[in-house]
Write an enzyme that holds these catalytic residues in place. Sequence first.
Site, PDB file in Angstrom:
ATOM      1  CG  ASN A  64      -1.960  -1.079   1.176  1.00  0.00           C
ATOM      2  OD1 ASN A  64      -2.623  -1.247   0.155  1.00  0.00           O
ATOM      3  ND2 ASN A  64      -2.103  -1.829   2.258  1.00  0.00           N
ATOM      4  CB  CYS A  73      -5.190  -5.232  -5.374  1.00  0.00           C
ATOM      5  SG  CYS A  73      -5.631  -3.726  -6.269  1.00  0.00           S
ATOM      6  CG  ASN A  75      -9.591  -1.818  -9.605  1.00  0.00           C
ATOM      7  OD1 ASN A  75     -10.397  -2.173 -10.448  1.00  0.00           O
ATOM      8  ND2 ASN A  75      -9.941  -1.063  -8.570  1.00  0.00           N
ATOM      9  CG  ASN A 153      -9.049  -7.228   0.537  1.00  0.00           C
ATOM     10  OD1 ASN A 153     -10.180  -7.579   0.232  1.00  0.00           O
ATOM     11  ND2 ASN A 153      -8.388  -6.342  -0.175  1.00  0.00           N
ATOM     12  CG  HIS A 155     -13.796  -5.129   1.650  1.00  0.00           C
ATOM     13  ND1 HIS A 155     -13.356  -4.042   0.930  1.00  0.00           N
ATOM     14  CD2 HIS A 155     -13.070  -6.190   1.213  1.00  0.00           C
ATOM     15  CE1 HIS A 155     -12.415  -4.426   0.091  1.00  0.00           C
ATOM     16  NE2 HIS A 155     -12.224  -5.731   0.250  1.00  0.00           N
ATOM     17  CD  GLU A 213      -8.240   0.558  -1.982  1.00  0.00           C
ATOM     18  OE1 GLU A 213      -7.603  -0.499  -1.768  1.00  0.00           O
ATOM     19  OE2 GLU A 213      -8.291   1.110  -3.090  1.00  0.00           O
ATOM     20  NE  ARG A 214      -6.332  -4.337   4.590  1.00  0.00           N
ATOM     21  CZ  ARG A 214      -6.091  -5.541   5.086  1.00  0.00           C
ATOM     22  NH1 ARG A 214      -6.071  -5.736   6.380  1.00  0.00           N
ATOM     23  NH2 ARG A 214      -5.892  -6.558   4.274  1.00  0.00           N
ATOM     24  CB  CYS A 222     -11.546  -0.504  -3.858  1.00  0.00           C
ATOM     25  SG  CYS A 222     -11.053  -1.940  -2.877  1.00  0.00           S
ATOM     26  CB  THR A 224     -11.252  -6.500  -2.971  1.00  0.00           C
ATOM     27  OG1 THR A 224     -10.638  -5.335  -2.417  1.00  0.00           O
ATOM     28  CG2 THR A 224     -10.208  -7.368  -3.653  1.00  0.00           C
ATOM     29  N   GLY A 225     -13.390  -4.045  -3.079  1.00  0.00           N
ATOM     30  CA  GLY A 225     -14.442  -3.283  -2.415  1.00  0.00           C
ATOM     31  C   GLY A 225     -15.745  -3.294  -3.183  1.00  0.00           C
TER      32      GLY A 225
END
Length: 278
Positions: A64, A73, A75, A153, A155, A213-214, A222, A224-225
């Site tokens: 990150n 990730c 994207n 991950n 969320h 994002e963390r 994002c 995964t988001g």
Amino acid sequence: MRFTKMQGCGNDYVYVNCFEEKISNPEELAKKISDRHFGVGADGLILILPPVNKESDAFMQLYNFDGSKASMCGNGIRCVAKYIYDHGIISKDRRETSIDTPAGIKKISLEIQNQKVIAATVNMEQAKITSEIPEEIKINDKKLKFIGVNVGNPHAVYFLKDNPALKNIFSWHDSKFNLEGKNFENHLRFPDRVNSEFIEIISRDEIKMRVFERGSGETMACGTGATAAAFAGFKAGKLNSKVLVHLRGGDLKIEINDDSSCFMTGEAVEVFSGEIFI
């Protein structure tokens, strides 16, 4: 060191081909190279490493903006798939690839135009609910409701309709969050920190999303988001199994199967390549 800047829906990373380059301190390199004033400028650093097993074509490791490691990730992995195809790491006859990550091997279908990948569909595998539907939480002295989802991950998904306390601090049109995002990311409820998604439902097939994002703060997108948001909405009965997600940097298509496996489709774009002294 040679690098390539790539982006998917505005979620941009610096990619390094570690089939050729050797990186000794990736945590510090991520912070240096991601800086938008003194470095290349990106949401983070992605290393494209040789595979560690025969079932994959490459290994993706993400760092990150703050130098911390991330497991997955959406994207980023589309862009890794584009890189290894466009740059000849895999055969031009291929239309699929498998990329290993700390969250496991992900299978990706490639959309080719003029011998270049322009988009990809990632099998994100099974998403998992990690909270009540919804679960109450208190952040910044505000009582809120979220749905926790793990997609490799963690969320926390906040639907604006369920959270009137967010209406005055969140706007799709504002250039920046009027939001203390770090308090969402670092809340004690999430021991490993968390990505936070804020969702406006347009219809059962379409949503708008902003994300904090963390390790990186707000990003343009994002993957995964977006997957977590669609899955949370589906499980809560708010959304259908196919959802178009509008992010600040572009659109992603999410499809959810009966077994909770999720597929994400979106663009992958190479911006430029260059060299930097490290």
